[in-house]
Design a protein around this motif. Structure first.
Motif, PDB file in Angstrom:
ATOM      1  N   UNK A 294      60.283   5.292  57.416  1.00 30.52           N
ATOM      2  CA  UNK A 294      61.568   4.944  58.014  1.00 30.52           C
ATOM      3  C   UNK A 294      61.797   3.443  57.939  1.00 30.52           C
ATOM      4  N   UNK A 295      61.058   2.760  57.060  1.00 28.43           N
ATOM      5  CA  UNK A 295      61.191   1.315  56.943  1.00 28.43           C
ATOM      6  C   UNK A 295      62.480   0.942  56.209  1.00 28.43           C
ATOM      7  N   UNK A 296      62.845  -0.328  56.297  1.00 19.71           N
ATOM      8  CA  UNK A 296      64.014  -0.828  55.581  1.00 19.71           C
ATOM      9  C   UNK A 296      63.709  -0.918  54.089  1.00 19.71           C
ATOM     10  N   UNK A 297      64.747  -0.967  53.233  1.00 15.70           N
ATOM     11  CA  UNK A 297      64.514  -0.839  51.790  1.00 15.70           C
ATOM     12  C   UNK A 297      63.758  -1.993  51.146  1.00 15.70           C
ATOM     13  N   UNK A 298      63.694  -3.160  51.821  1.00 12.59           N
ATOM     14  CA  UNK A 298      62.941  -4.269  51.226  1.00 12.59           C
ATOM     15  C   UNK A 298      61.451  -4.194  51.559  1.00 12.59           C
ATOM     16  N   UNK A 299      61.056  -3.263  52.413  1.00 12.52           N
ATOM     17  CA  UNK A 299      59.664  -3.179  52.852  1.00 12.52           C
ATOM     18  C   UNK A 299      58.809  -2.398  51.844  1.00 12.52           C
ATOM     19  N   UNK A 300      57.577  -2.835  51.696  1.00 10.36           N
ATOM     20  CA  UNK A 300      56.668  -2.225  50.729  1.00 10.36           C
ATOM     21  C   UNK A 300      56.421  -0.755  51.040  1.00 10.36           C
ATOM     22  N   UNK A 301      56.284  -0.421  52.327  1.00  9.29           N
ATOM     23  CA  UNK A 301      56.011   0.964  52.709  1.00  9.29           C
ATOM     24  C   UNK A 301      57.109   1.907  52.264  1.00  9.29           C
ATOM     25  N   UNK A 302      58.372   1.468  52.404  1.00  8.07           N
ATOM     26  CA  UNK A 302      59.489   2.310  51.962  1.00  8.07           C
ATOM     27  C   UNK A 302      59.447   2.500  50.447  1.00  8.07           C
ATOM     28  N   UNK A 303      59.237   1.420  49.715  1.00  4.15           N
ATOM     29  CA  UNK A 303      59.258   1.503  48.252  1.00  4.15           C
ATOM     30  C   UNK A 303      58.149   2.415  47.740  1.00  4.15           C
ATOM     31  N   UNK A 304      56.974   2.314  48.327  1.00  3.44           N
ATOM     32  CA  UNK A 304      55.863   3.163  47.892  1.00  3.44           C
ATOM     33  C   UNK A 304      56.132   4.629  48.216  1.00  3.44           C
ATOM     34  N   UNK A 305      56.632   4.886  49.426  1.00  2.54           N
ATOM     35  CA  UNK A 305      56.904   6.273  49.827  1.00  2.54           C
ATOM     36  C   UNK A 305      58.042   6.871  48.999  1.00  2.54           C
ATOM     37  N   UNK A 306      59.052   6.063  48.688  1.00  2.10           N
ATOM     38  CA  UNK A 306      60.170   6.551  47.875  1.00  2.10           C
ATOM     39  C   UNK A 306      59.706   6.865  46.454  1.00  2.10           C
ATOM     40  N   UNK A 307      58.882   5.991  45.888  1.00  5.60           N
ATOM     41  CA  UNK A 307      58.372   6.238  44.536  1.00  5.60           C
ATOM     42  C   UNK A 307      57.535   7.517  44.495  1.00  5.60           C
TER      43      UNK A 307
END
Length: 211
Positions: free
Chosen positions: A66-79
Motif C-alpha cells: 500500500x506504499x506510494x508509487x515512488x517507494x521501493x516496496x510498491x515497485x517491487x510488489x507491482x513488478x
C-alpha cells in the motif's frame, strides 16, 4: 476495441471505495474502456478493495503493498504482480494513473507492451496550488524548507522520468497538457488531452456552470 488493457490505479472503481478526482477518473476511464470492448484488468494496492474481485466485467487484482508509487516496496510488489499476470496473458496496453506503474518500464519494454500515463493532478500542479496558499512568513518558511524539496524530488526524480518513458501521456485538461509540454519538456505528439467526461449534472442547473 478488441484489446487487453491493464489499468494501474491507487483506487478501486467500486462505489464507496475511495473518493476524489483520481478515484472519479479511475471509475470513468474503466467504464469507457469496458464500453469500448476492452478486456480490462484493474490493478490496485492491497486494502483498497473490500469485496468482489470483478466490476462490470473487469477483473480487479491487488498488489501486496500500500506504499506510494515512488517507494521501493510498491515497485517491487507491482513488478511481482505484473510478472504473475503475464504468465496468463500479455496486455496490449498498460495505463498508469499518474506514475503508479513506475518500475514496470523494463518489463513492458522487454515484452513490447505500450505504456500510457493518465494524468490528473501532477506534482507541478500541487506546487502551484500550495504556493498560492502561502500568506505569511511562517508558511513561506515551512513551504520553502519542507514542501518544495519533497515536491521537486518527486517531480524531477520520479514523475518526469516516468512520463518521459511513456508512449502516451493523457492529461485531463488543456492547461495540464500545456504545463506538461512546457515544464516537463514532453514532445507535443506524445501528449493528448482526454477531458474529464464528468456528466453535466455534477455542475448544477446553471448553463454557465455546465459550459
Amino acid at each position: 476495441m478488441n484489446k487487453t488493457v491493464w489499468l494501474v490505479s491507487p483506487f478501486s472503481p467500486l462505489p464507496g471505495e475511495g473518493w476524489g478526482g483520481v478515484k472519479t477518473h479511475a471509475e470513468l476511464l474503466s467504464s469507457l474502456l469496458i464500453g469500448l470492448g476492452a478486456r480490462l484488468t484493474i490493478i490496485v494496492p492491497r486494502g483498497v478493495v473490500s469485496g468482489t474481485a470483478d466490476w462490470k466485467g473487469a477483473s480487479i487484482e491487488t498488489v501486496a503493498s500500500a506504499e506510494l508509487p515512488h517507494c521501493k516496496g510498491w515497485k517491487l510488489a507491482l513488478a511481482e504482480k505484473a510478472g504473475s499476470l503475464l504468465s496468463s496473458g500479455r496486455p496490449d496496453l498498460v495505463i498508469s494513473e499518474g506514475y503508479y506503474a513506475a518500475g514496470l518500464e523494463p518489463l513492458l519494454r522487454k515484452n513490447g507492451i505500450r505504456l500510457a500515463a493518465f494524468v490528473h493532478n501532477f506534482h507541478l500542479v500541487h506546487f502551484r496550488k500550495a504556493l498560492a496558499e502561502v500568506d505569511g512568513p511562517r508558511p513561506l518558511a515551512y513551504y520553502a524548507l519542507r514542501t518544495v524539496p519533497k515536491l521537486f524530488y518527486l517531480m524531477l526524480a520520479q514523475e518526469r522520468p516516468f512520463l518521459s518513458s511513456a508512449d502516451h501521456v493523457l492529461p485531463v485538461s488543456d492547461l495540464n497538457a500545456r504545463l506538461l509540454r512546457t515544464y516537463y519538456r514532453l514532445p507535443a505528439e506524445k501528449v493528448s488531452t482526454v477531458h474529464n467526461w464528468l456528466p453535466d449534472r455534477y455542475f448544477g442547473r446553471r448553463p454557465e456552470q455546465r459550459a
